[in-house]
Design an enzyme around this catalytic site. Structure first.
Site, mmCIF file in Angstrom:
data_model
loop_
_atom_site.group_PDB
_atom_site.id
_atom_site.type_symbol
_atom_site.label_atom_id
_atom_site.label_comp_id
_atom_site.label_asym_id
_atom_site.label_seq_id
_atom_site.Cartn_x
_atom_site.Cartn_y
_atom_site.Cartn_z
ATOM 1 N N GLY A 134 -10.132 39.768 0.727
ATOM 2 C CA GLY A 134 -11.512 39.316 0.709
ATOM 3 C C GLY A 134 -11.646 38.039 1.514
ATOM 4 C CG HIS B 237 -11.288 34.868 -5.422
ATOM 5 N ND1 HIS B 237 -10.309 34.086 -5.974
ATOM 6 C CD2 HIS B 237 -11.305 34.591 -4.093
ATOM 7 C CE1 HIS B 237 -9.743 33.362 -5.001
ATOM 8 N NE2 HIS B 237 -10.341 33.653 -3.857
ATOM 9 C CD GLU B 238 -13.089 36.486 -1.251
ATOM 10 O OE1 GLU B 238 -13.561 35.548 -0.574
ATOM 11 O OE2 GLU B 238 -11.864 36.654 -1.414
ATOM 12 C CG HIS C 288 -14.799 31.237 -1.438
ATOM 13 N ND1 HIS C 288 -14.112 30.056 -1.318
ATOM 14 C CD2 HIS C 288 -13.874 32.200 -1.646
ATOM 15 C CE1 HIS C 288 -12.816 30.282 -1.437
ATOM 16 N NE2 HIS C 288 -12.641 31.588 -1.647
ATOM 17 C CD GLN D 212 -12.217 32.242 1.731
ATOM 18 O OE1 GLN D 212 -12.698 33.348 1.532
ATOM 19 N NE2 GLN D 212 -10.952 31.945 1.515
ATOM 20 C CB CYS E 28 -7.715 31.311 -2.515
ATOM 21 S SG CYS E 28 -9.210 31.030 -1.548
ATOM 22 C CG LEU E 29 -6.863 34.344 2.919
ATOM 23 C CD1 LEU E 29 -7.796 35.101 3.858
ATOM 24 C CD2 LEU E 29 -5.413 34.548 3.308
#
Length: 185
Positions: free
Chosen positions: A45, A140-141, A144, A50, A98-99
């Protein structure tokens, strides 16, 4: 084109993202670039903040998780102007990474089911009820888009234990296999 990922400490990750219209400049290319960036970075994702864009858009391909979580089979979405409208009282706990927080993985408690409204790439209205790990990935996304990170949802004790790792990420003293945005001091 692969875009750089913004890491913990970058101000764009703490802004509440804005809805957009179909006329958003370069939208089709941005969506393509987000897919490419997510895949090259080995993510499932990616939210627009991000990659430095404070807009309410995310891409998800949770199919790689389908062996462990059947609800993720063929779960691939681009969600624009996403808004969670319902959350279950029942929760579940799973580990998340997470990235934007490389090298950190923590167990996070989240609602087991959600209802989300959004528009797809054609700006067609969508409403989905999601459960299990698919709901977790979306939440989660979605965080953001709300200026939140999964570390905001862990206990203060756990956050204290990873304080050093967070400080290193914030200083830009971390290595990744994917492109990252230059750290702003």
């Amino acid at each position: 084109m692969q875009l750089p990922i913004y890491l913990y400490g970058q101000p764009v990750l703490r802004k509440v993202a804005q809805d957009i219209t179909p006329e958003y400049d370069g939208l089709k290319k941005l969506i393509e670039d987000m897919w490419e960036t997510m895949y090259v970075s080995d993510g499932i994702g990616l939210a627009a903040p991000q990659i430095g864009c404070s807009i309410r858009m995310l891409v998800i391909d949770a199919d790689p998780m389908s062996e462990a979580f059947a609800e993720c089979k063929n779960f691939k979405r681009c969600m624009i102007n996403a808004h969670i409208v319902e959350m279950s009282d029942e929760t579940c706990t799973e580990s998340e990474g997470c990235l934007s927080l490389p090298g950190i993985g923590e167990k996070v408690i989240r609602p087991k089911e959600i209802v989300i409204e959004y528009v797809n790439e054609k700006f067609e209205p969508q409403r989905e009820k999601l459960s299990g790990f698919a709901a977790r990935v979306v939440q989660h996304e979605y965080d953001h888009l709300e200026g939140k990170l999964f570390v905001d949802r862990i206990s203060s004790i756990r956050k204290q234990l990873i304080k050093g790792k967070l400080a290193k990420i914030q200083k830009g003293a971390v290595r990744t296999e994917y492109r990252v945005a230059p750290h702003k001091k």
